[in-house]
Design a protein around this motif. Structure first.
Motif, mmCIF file in Angstrom:
data_model
loop_
_atom_site.group_PDB
_atom_site.id
_atom_site.type_symbol
_atom_site.label_atom_id
_atom_site.label_comp_id
_atom_site.label_asym_id
_atom_site.label_seq_id
_atom_site.Cartn_x
_atom_site.Cartn_y
_atom_site.Cartn_z
ATOM 1 N N ASP A 1 0.859 -1.176 0.000
ATOM 2 C CA ASP A 1 0.000 0.000 0.000
ATOM 3 C C ASP A 1 0.900 1.233 0.000
ATOM 4 O OD1 ASP A 1 -1.769 2.043 0.314
ATOM 5 O OD2 ASP A 1 -2.657 1.315 2.182
ATOM 6 N N HIS B 1 0.279 6.674 0.153
ATOM 7 C CA HIS B 1 0.707 7.919 0.813
ATOM 8 C C HIS B 1 2.018 8.457 0.231
ATOM 9 C CE1 HIS B 1 2.367 4.461 2.891
ATOM 10 N NE2 HIS B 1 3.279 5.219 3.468
ATOM 11 N N THR C 1 -10.718 7.237 -2.193
ATOM 12 C CA THR C 1 -10.562 6.374 -1.024
ATOM 13 C C THR C 1 -11.904 5.963 -0.415
ATOM 14 O OG1 THR C 1 -8.516 7.588 -0.578
ATOM 15 C CG2 THR C 1 -9.307 6.157 1.170
ATOM 16 N N GLU D 1 -11.797 3.025 8.663
ATOM 17 C CA GLU D 1 -10.422 2.934 8.189
ATOM 18 C C GLU D 1 -10.228 3.760 6.911
ATOM 19 O OE1 GLU D 1 -8.949 -1.090 7.800
ATOM 20 O OE2 GLU D 1 -7.232 -0.313 6.670
ATOM 21 N N ASP D 2 -11.170 3.609 5.976
ATOM 22 C CA ASP D 2 -11.052 4.361 4.726
ATOM 23 C C ASP D 2 -11.178 5.870 4.958
ATOM 24 O OD1 ASP D 2 -10.571 2.191 3.125
ATOM 25 O OD2 ASP D 2 -12.635 1.954 2.444
ATOM 26 N N ARG E 1 -10.425 7.551 7.660
ATOM 27 C CA ARG E 1 -9.173 8.040 8.265
ATOM 28 C C ARG E 1 -8.062 8.105 7.233
ATOM 29 N NH1 ARG E 1 -10.382 4.342 12.972
ATOM 30 N NH2 ARG E 1 -11.683 5.666 14.292
ATOM 31 N N GLN E 2 -8.037 7.114 6.371
ATOM 32 C CA GLN E 2 -7.030 7.119 5.299
ATOM 33 C C GLN E 2 -7.241 8.349 4.397
ATOM 34 O OE1 GLN E 2 -4.585 4.662 4.620
ATOM 35 N NE2 GLN E 2 -3.861 5.723 2.792
ATOM 36 N N VAL F 1 -3.284 7.170 11.098
ATOM 37 C CA VAL F 1 -3.001 6.647 9.754
ATOM 38 C C VAL F 1 -2.143 7.671 9.060
ATOM 39 C CG1 VAL F 1 -3.986 5.832 7.598
ATOM 40 C CG2 VAL F 1 -5.274 5.585 9.696
#
Lengths: 413, 70
Positions: free
Chosen positions: A348, A351, B19, B46-47, B49-50, B69
């Motif tokens: 992943d 970022h 996301t 989770e998504d 926060r991502q 995250v």
């Protein structure tokens, strides 16, 4: 004051020069000296062509923090800005700098005029068009017998055709604009050459904006022409934005396609996995993110200057001091990516900072991602035996370009 | 969890929609963020926060955030 550095010869000698060279035989990795610096400290000074000693920020967290900090300016007219080239005539007539070298609020005002075609929805709507272009280019390549240059036959035409469609630029003129944008992104171009190329493109885009004023179409230049008509946007600025988007729209993606293909060919097991993946699989998406991280083709270091004192990582960047943020080494920070020097299309990597961070983050990124997904999911599936038609030693890399990549990639199948 | 967005700061990068498309949307005219769901269910946490972590303009705030995250 930077005189403390100049006064001590011993210190001055220790300040490394920037930019640095990549290691021989490691065309995918950032310069090893950047890695050493990253290990030693999050930021330290480097010496530029003009003798100035701005800060170079090497670690991921500090890079992100500074790029998102409104006290850090992108405007090269501020004193202390670390200019990348000897004579930086950025604000000359016809310069394409536009809003990428401005701060908010003017930056935001102009940027928002061109973001509409790059929404996720609008970009997805272009996917069938991109798929068709990709398939047509592959069909044409497959009619050839011998080796072809993937850059010329595929990597450059695909994004050029896409950005032309989006902007409303006739693709028939591609020889003209590709030749000029090549000069603009070439690190060794003289100021005269670069300005001449910029001038030619600005004049060309101005002519197109003029045509869209009277004969608008369904494209971004027509949207800009409408804003010129309503008095919202000076015509000169509209042309500059057109030049910026035209160059940014094909140079970057083209290099990602060709360099990405070379990287995948050198990782055949991962390439095989990708080939087996479906068109819209998560593996295709994560491959795009990982290649963006790993290759990081905009390798010049993002340039900024502090408008106020900024405390970071036990240092103080003083107002008026330059800041350079090379996101290529940030994308190889082991604290942000495990085993950062390994290409792993299953990780992943979302970022990563290939598109930068902060308010200037690439506005074309949804388009770039979609194009790369279509390309990476189609090219190797349709030509499963694709391979280099030359030895790796014969491939020359764009060490001298502001966008990194390969000049040619001879392939066969 | 409670989500808020700052349309002034948003730079229309589209990261949040990529996301978590069921929580975030973009205005047609300029791609600026619009919130579809200000109290997403825990399975979307989770998504969301991502998305907040990826936002380059830091225009997304998540309250009731339990983990960091990147």
């Amino acid at each position: 004051m930077t005189s403390t550095l100049g006064s001590a010869d011993a210190n001055a000698a220790e300040v490394p020069e920037y930019p640095m060279s990549r290691a021989e035989g490691c065309p995918f990795d950032p310069p090893p000296q950047l890695r050493t610096m990253q290990r030693e400290a999050p930021l330290r000074r480097v010496r530029l062509w003009d003798g100035s000693t701005p800060w170079l920020v090497t670690r991921y967290d500090e890079q992100r923090a500074l790029l998102a900090d409104s006290r850090i300016s992108s405007d090269p007219t501020n004193p202390g800005y670390p200019a990348p080239a000897p004579v930086s005539d950025e604000h000359s007539e016809g310069s394409p700098v536009s809003f990428i070298l401005m701060d908010d609020p003017e930056h935001a005002r102009l940027r928002r005029m061109v973001t509409a075609p790059f929404t996720i929805k609008r970009v997805e709507a272009m996917r069938p068009f991109v798929q068709r272009i990709v398939d047509e280019r592959i069909d044409e390549m497959l009619t050839a017998d011998g080796p072809v240059d993937l850059v010329e036959a595929f990597a450059l035409p695909v994004p050029s055709l896409v950005i032309c469609q989006l902007l409303g630029v006739p693709y028939a003129d591609h020889d003209f604009f590709q030749r000029n944008s090549k000069v603009i992104v070439h690190r060794d171009s003289t100021t005269e050459q670069r300005n001449a190329a910029l001038g030619a493109l600005a004049e060309y885009l101005d002519g197109l904006v003029g045509r869209k004023l009277t004969d608008p179409g369904e494209d971004l230049l027509s949207d800009l022409a409408a804003r010129v008509e309503s008095g919202e946007l000076p015509r000169r600025e509209a042309s500059r934005m057109g030049v910026l988007l035209l160059i940014a729209g094909h140079e970057t993606t083209a290099n990602m396609i060709a360099l990405g293909t070379l990287a995948l060919l050198e990782h055949p097991r991962q390439l095989a996995e990708l080939r087996e993946a479906g068109d819209d699989s998560e593996l295709v998406a994560s491959t795009v993110e990982e290649l963006l991280r790993y290759l990081h083709i905009t390798h010049n270091g993002r340039r900024r200057v502090a408008l106020e004192d900024v405390e970071i990582a036990d240092e103080v960047i003083r107002a008026g001091e330059g800041v350079i943020v090379p996101n290529d080494i940030g994308n190889r920070d082991p604290d942000a990516f495990a085993e950062p020097d390994r290409l792993d299309i299953r990780r992943d990597a979302r970022h990563h900072m290939a598109f930068g961070f902060g308010v200037h983050q690439c506005l074309g990124q949804p388009l770039a991602r979609m194009e790369l997904r279509v390309v990476y999911s189609t090219l190797y599936r349709r030509i499963p035996t694709l391979r280099l038609a030359t030895d790796r030693e014969n491939i020359s890399f764009k060490h001298d370009g502001s966008v990194y990549g390969v000049y040619e990639l001879p392939v066969t199948w | 969890m409670k989500v808020t967005v700052d349309q002034e700061s948003c730079v229309a990068s589209g990261q949040c929609v990529m996301t978590a498309a069921d929580v975030f949307d973009q205005r047609d005219e300029d791609g600026i963020v619009e919130l579809l769901e200000d109290q997403p269910t825990e399975d979307r946490a989770e998504d969301v926060r991502q998305a907040a972590a990826l936002c380059p303009a830091r225009a997304i705030r998540v309250e009731g955030q339990s983990g960091f995250v990147r």
